[in-house]
Design a protein around this motif. Structure first.
Motif, mmCIF file in Angstrom:
data_model
loop_
_atom_site.group_PDB
_atom_site.id
_atom_site.type_symbol
_atom_site.label_atom_id
_atom_site.label_comp_id
_atom_site.label_asym_id
_atom_site.label_seq_id
_atom_site.Cartn_x
_atom_site.Cartn_y
_atom_site.Cartn_z
ATOM 1 N N TRP A 381 0.856 -1.193 0.000
ATOM 2 C CA TRP A 381 0.000 0.000 0.000
ATOM 3 C C TRP A 381 0.884 1.233 0.000
ATOM 4 O O TRP A 381 1.954 1.248 0.644
ATOM 5 C CB TRP A 381 -0.890 0.009 1.240
ATOM 6 N N SER A 382 0.489 2.253 -0.735
ATOM 7 C CA SER A 382 1.228 3.510 -0.710
ATOM 8 C C SER A 382 0.273 4.666 -0.975
ATOM 9 O O SER A 382 -0.773 4.502 -1.622
ATOM 10 C CB SER A 382 2.347 3.516 -1.758
ATOM 11 N N THR A 383 0.649 5.813 -0.471
ATOM 12 C CA THR A 383 -0.067 7.048 -0.778
ATOM 13 C C THR A 383 0.966 8.144 -0.927
ATOM 14 O O THR A 383 1.942 8.206 -0.159
ATOM 15 C CB THR A 383 -1.099 7.398 0.316
ATOM 16 N N ASP A 384 0.807 8.990 -1.919
ATOM 17 C CA ASP A 384 1.753 10.078 -2.115
ATOM 18 C C ASP A 384 1.029 11.318 -2.625
ATOM 19 O O ASP A 384 -0.050 11.238 -3.202
ATOM 20 C CB ASP A 384 2.885 9.685 -3.070
ATOM 21 N N GLU A 385 1.655 12.451 -2.385
ATOM 22 C CA GLU A 385 1.101 13.738 -2.794
ATOM 23 C C GLU A 385 2.205 14.572 -3.430
ATOM 24 O O GLU A 385 3.315 14.665 -2.895
ATOM 25 C CB GLU A 385 0.500 14.481 -1.611
ATOM 26 N N VAL A 386 1.889 15.165 -4.585
ATOM 27 C CA VAL A 386 2.809 16.054 -5.282
ATOM 28 C C VAL A 386 2.152 17.424 -5.390
ATOM 29 O O VAL A 386 1.043 17.546 -5.911
ATOM 30 C CB VAL A 386 3.148 15.540 -6.694
ATOM 31 N N THR A 387 2.836 18.430 -4.890
ATOM 32 C CA THR A 387 2.385 19.816 -5.023
ATOM 33 C C THR A 387 3.493 20.594 -5.710
ATOM 34 O O THR A 387 4.647 20.547 -5.271
ATOM 35 C CB THR A 387 2.078 20.439 -3.650
ATOM 36 N N GLU A 388 3.148 21.282 -6.774
ATOM 37 C CA GLU A 388 4.182 21.987 -7.524
ATOM 38 C C GLU A 388 3.669 23.314 -8.060
ATOM 39 O O GLU A 388 2.501 23.455 -8.432
ATOM 40 C CB GLU A 388 4.697 21.125 -8.680
ATOM 41 N N SER A 389 4.559 24.280 -8.058
ATOM 42 C CA SER A 389 4.346 25.556 -8.733
ATOM 43 C C SER A 389 5.568 25.797 -9.599
ATOM 44 O O SER A 389 6.699 25.751 -9.108
ATOM 45 C CB SER A 389 4.189 26.686 -7.711
ATOM 46 N N TRP A 390 5.341 25.981 -10.890
ATOM 47 C CA TRP A 390 6.497 26.316 -11.731
ATOM 48 C C TRP A 390 6.142 27.469 -12.659
ATOM 49 O O TRP A 390 5.147 27.459 -13.354
ATOM 50 C CB TRP A 390 7.048 25.102 -12.449
ATOM 51 N N GLU A 391 6.996 28.483 -12.560
ATOM 52 C CA GLU A 391 6.762 29.722 -13.304
ATOM 53 C C GLU A 391 7.688 29.771 -14.514
ATOM 54 O O GLU A 391 8.905 29.618 -14.387
ATOM 55 C CB GLU A 391 7.001 30.933 -12.407
ATOM 56 N N ALA A 392 7.096 29.960 -15.683
ATOM 57 C CA ALA A 392 7.834 29.999 -16.944
ATOM 58 C C ALA A 392 7.936 31.438 -17.429
ATOM 59 O O ALA A 392 6.922 32.093 -17.684
ATOM 60 C CB ALA A 392 7.145 29.135 -17.988
ATOM 61 N N PHE A 393 9.164 31.933 -17.560
ATOM 62 C CA PHE A 393 9.423 33.297 -18.008
ATOM 63 C C PHE A 393 9.785 33.263 -19.492
ATOM 64 O O PHE A 393 10.717 32.581 -19.892
ATOM 65 C CB PHE A 393 10.567 33.917 -17.217
ATOM 66 N N GLY A 394 9.054 34.004 -20.315
ATOM 67 C CA GLY A 394 9.319 33.993 -21.750
ATOM 68 C C GLY A 394 8.993 35.309 -22.423
ATOM 69 O O GLY A 394 8.409 35.323 -23.505
ATOM 70 N N SER A 395 9.389 36.393 -21.796
ATOM 71 C CA SER A 395 9.025 37.718 -22.309
ATOM 72 C C SER A 395 9.603 37.991 -23.687
ATOM 73 O O SER A 395 9.083 38.837 -24.419
ATOM 74 C CB SER A 395 9.484 38.802 -21.334
ATOM 75 N N GLN A 396 10.681 37.271 -24.067
ATOM 76 C CA GLN A 396 11.305 37.483 -25.374
ATOM 77 C C GLN A 396 11.058 36.299 -26.306
ATOM 78 O O GLN A 396 11.907 35.935 -27.110
ATOM 79 C CB GLN A 396 12.804 37.736 -25.190
ATOM 80 N N SER A 397 9.877 35.691 -26.199
ATOM 81 C CA SER A 397 9.498 34.593 -27.074
ATOM 82 C C SER A 397 8.288 34.990 -27.906
ATOM 83 O O SER A 397 7.473 35.814 -27.479
ATOM 84 C CB SER A 397 9.173 33.337 -26.253
#
Length: 788
Positions: A381-397
């Motif tokens: 048996w297993s239980t897991d939790e993933v919490t993520e925030s990822w900010e992508a900067f692309g002002s010159q794209s």
């Protein structure tokens, strides 16, 4: 599996057996030519490697030290069929065994290859980057694991087994200094704490004063290392038949992340290319120099990662059986920045903050194996939790269109797994053994996520009136939800509507309503394996097996614009057929193992693309309906005379997509049938030769050289030359002098001896394409000392 180009004619081997899987003899003095027996626990019981009817590569702790294996990523240089790279530059390792892998840069995606440390699963690849030290051995199992292991996998499993405490006192220290002012130390202390309790405490520390990459546009360097790891293991013999083991561990990684090398400009929105041109030639990396790189000046790629965990193992000896319980907790936290485009331009820079918690419990009952019938039954048996925030900067794209500078993707995922498993080994005749195993698994996943506005620009875009759609509406707006800075900005297209103002009569078409995507699914799977072993005599094992495994489906944690991209992808399944042998030859001085296999691959998971009407080409996790892999793998270990040790290996793979229609890397719809799978070299070889001789009665010297070769491959299921990765050959060498009793050793070593330029992946980040270059030549010295 060795390979050097001197062993080849063109692109093919001169002799298939001339590939070397790197390994070193454990003892300093080799008094005869009998190979050392290797004991593994690949089937949850101690067995000789040559008595196990499955394909396994194993490395002892001594071999790991001599080969410089300090983490899971180093294994690919020395294991036939194992390929490892990072998915882009996100810090997520991609493990591929025999062509079975999953190149996804999201932290919430499970791997096709299970990673276990002291029988505890690390459920997500990004958790596996900690250093491995004070190791007893590593085992690499090849093929689907659908019976005994905690989490089913389609590619295989890698087991890291730490040195355990004993009652005899001993201690050791290893000090290493190398190029780029790199210092590494590793040590342990072991012994009895009381009459019934033994303990072992170990550590590893790595620091480099200099980075190994040089900026093209400044005098800065990148790639400095700063890693620390600790582990304590304590055994308690509570009674004559009851033992408990506590394992607590921690590591911290504050290193700098290397930057990729920019090599091509392909704007995702070609109409905006004049406004967002590629970097000047003076700011582009030299593609023949691995140290040449660049990155955004105000966004140094670096990491602040921490992993910690603990497990309690209980073994209770019953009448002819052992009941084992393993309770474990693992936690991983990271704050990590990466420059994806490899230039000082902000085309795509990413900052990730991730938290992962995982709890697991395994019970198993194992027979003592004293008769013709051996068995294991258990529950997991297993239980897991993933919490993520990822900010992508692309002002010159071009894809950000100059309207906004960044987007913050945030999600939370919960997964619960429960399984029942069992396996039986039956020696039903003098020369025949049958193995049957099965596993029932039920898994639930819940996910909620969205891309959030950061600076107001994204909200402005989704509130913008794009004008009339002739013959349909007077106005066109992306979201029917009025948005402002900081809001969730991902469209549910099922809520698209045509709204007509009753007063003005103006019609407005809304593409959908913006909101957080919230979903869940449940998977049930029955997997298993049937194997038949023929033992014609004490020196030969011939085995045949058929088995299947599955890898759970999941959710896309990447930046998205619509709920369509966030819909779950399906689980993948793999049916494997294998026929092989293990032969002990020449009076025990040679071990010759080989196997042929065929994999029927269904719904393989890959990172595909979706053509978004607003942003153009975006990634989406999809399934390849049908593909297959055929291969032959060989390993030859030989000690032809006292002091000389050789080990050779090779693998040949033929992978092919049978059915898949989707978008390629430039947005065209095409049929991919007939193409190779990603990250799959046709040929792979590596190997080692080591010779030891006595200098005096108390001194021994050893010289060794190892080599590994990988044939060319594509980084994606696509024949676009931009995804192409060239073949490469890496040579390493080592010269050591030490005490004949093994108390101390001083070694001088060099890695990538010929300073070969190579790269392990080629991919796109917004408008820029990049390569992930390997490190050039490094050299140094290591001093080992043991006290006992």
């Amino acid at each position: 599996m060795p390979n050097s180009q001197s062993f080849r004619f063109g692109k093919r081997p001169f002799v298939a057996l001339s590939a070397l899987a790197a390994s070193l003899a454990s003892p300093w003095v080799i008094s005869d030519t009998i190979l050392e027996e290797v004991i593994v626990t690949a089937q949850k019981r101690s067995q000789s490697l040559n008595d196990v009817g499955i394909a396994v590569s194993a490395f002892s702790g001594e071999q790991m030290r001599n080969l410089g294996i300090t983490d899971a990523t180093d294994l690919a240089n020395f294991t036939p069929g194992l390929h490892l790279t990072e998915s882009g530059v996100t810090g997520v390792p991609v493990y591929t065994i025999r062509g079975v892998g999953f190149d996804d840069y999201n932290a919430n995606s499970s791997s096709t290859v299970g990673i276990y440390v002291d029988e505890v699963s690390l459920p997500y690849p990004t958790m596996t980057r900690g250093e491995q030290f004070d190791m007893e051995r590593i085992e690499v199992l090849k093929g689907p694991q659908g019976t005994l292991y905690g989490r089913n996998s389609t590619g295989g499993a890698i087991n890291f087994i730490s040195n355990k405490p004993s009652s005899e006192f001993d201690a050791g220290i290893s000090l290493e200094y190398g190029r780029f002012d790199t210092f590494r130390s590793e040590g342990f202390i072991n012994g009895a704490l009381t009459d019934s309790i033994n303990g072992r405490v170990s550590f590893a520390y790595t620091d480099s004063g200099d980075g190994w990459q040089d900026s093209v546009s400044s005098d800065e360097t990148l790639g400095r290392l700063d890693k620390t790891a600790l582990r304590g293991i304590f055994d308690w013999a509570a009674t004559d038949n009851l033992t408990l083991q506590l394992n607590a561990h921690w590591y911290e990684d504050k290193s700098e992340n290397p930057a990729p090398q920019y090599f091509a400009y392909v704007p995702l929105v070609p109409e905006l290319a004049p406004f967002f041109p590629p970097p000047d030639v003076s700011q582009q990396a030299d593609l023949s120099d691995p140290r040449s790189a660049d990155w955004s000046r105000d966004f140094t790629p670096q990491r602040d990662n921490e992993g910690q965990g603990a497990s309690i193992r209980v073994d209770w000896e019953l009448n002819g059986m052992t009941l084992t319980s393993i309770s474990a907790y693992e936690r991983f936290d990271r704050e990590e920045s990466n420059d994806w485009d490899g230039t000082p331009v902000e085309n795509l820079d990413v900052f990730m903050a991730t938290e992962i918690e995982a709890w697991s419990q395994e019970f198993r009952l194992t027979s003592d194996g004293s008769g013709d019938l051996s068995w294991i039954v258990g529950a997991y048996w297993s239980t897991d939790e993933v919490t993520e925030s990822w900010e992508a900067f692309g002002s010159q794209s071009t894809i950000y269109s100059g309207i906004f500078g960044s987007v913050d993707t945030r999600y939370n995922q919960n997964a619960d797994t429960a399984a029942l498993f069992g396996s039986i080994d039956w020696q039903f005749a003098d020369n025949f053994r049958l193995n049957v195993g099965a596993r029932y698994t039920r898994e639930e996943r819940e996910f909620e996520g969205c891309g959030y506005d950061v600076d107001g620009g994204l909200a402005f875009l989704y509130n913008l009136d794009f004008g009339p759609t002739p013959g349909f509406s007077d106005r066109t707006v992306l979201s029917s939800t009025t948005l402002s800075q900081g809001d969730c900005v991902v469209i549910d297209p099922s809520q698209a509507q045509l709204f007509v103002d009753e007063v003005t009569g103006v019609s407005t078409y809304f593409s959908g309503a913006s909101g957080v995507f919230d979903d869940s699914f449940t998977i049930e799977n029955l997997s298993g394996r049937v194997g038949l072993d023929w033992l014609p005599n004490d020196d030969w094992l011939v085995f045949a097996s058929v088995g299947n495994g599955y890898k759970s489906g999941g959710y896309n944690g990447a930046a998205t614009s619509t709920w369509t991209q966030l819909e779950p992808y399906d689980e993948e399944t793999l049916l494997a057929y294998e026929l092989g042998f293990k032969a002990t030859l020449l009076d025990g001085s040679m071990q010759f193992n080989s196997s042929a296999f065929y994999y029927d691959y269904s719904d393989k998971q890959i990172v595909g693309f979706i053509n978004d009407p607003v942003f153009g080409l975006l990634t989406q996790l999809v399934n390849v309906p049908e593909s297959d892999i055929t291969g032959i793998e060989t390993e030859l270990e030989w000690q032809p005379l006292a002091g000389l040790y050789l080990r050779f290996g090779a693998i040949w793979l033929d992978s092919e997509v049978q059915e898949y229609v989707g978008l390629d890397g430039v947005g065209n719809v095409r049929d991919f049938a007939g193409l190779d799978l990603a990250q799959t070299s046709e040929w792979q070889y590596n190997g080692l030769a080591s010779y030891e001789w006595g200098v005096s009665d108390s001194l021994i010297m050893r010289a060794s050289v190892d080599v590994n070769f990988k044939d060319s491959y594509q980084s994606a299921i696509d024949d676009n030359p931009l995804f192409f990765v060239d073949d490469y050959t890496i040579w390493n060498s080592r010269l050591a002098i030490g005490a004949a009793d093994g108390q101390w050793e001083l070694a001088f070593w060099s890695r990538n001896l010929t300073d070969e330029y190579y790269y392990t992946s080629a991919n796109l980040s917004n408008d820029y394409w990049f390569r992930t270059a390997g490190q050039g030549v490094t050299y140094g010295a290591t001093f080992n000392y043991k006290l006992n």
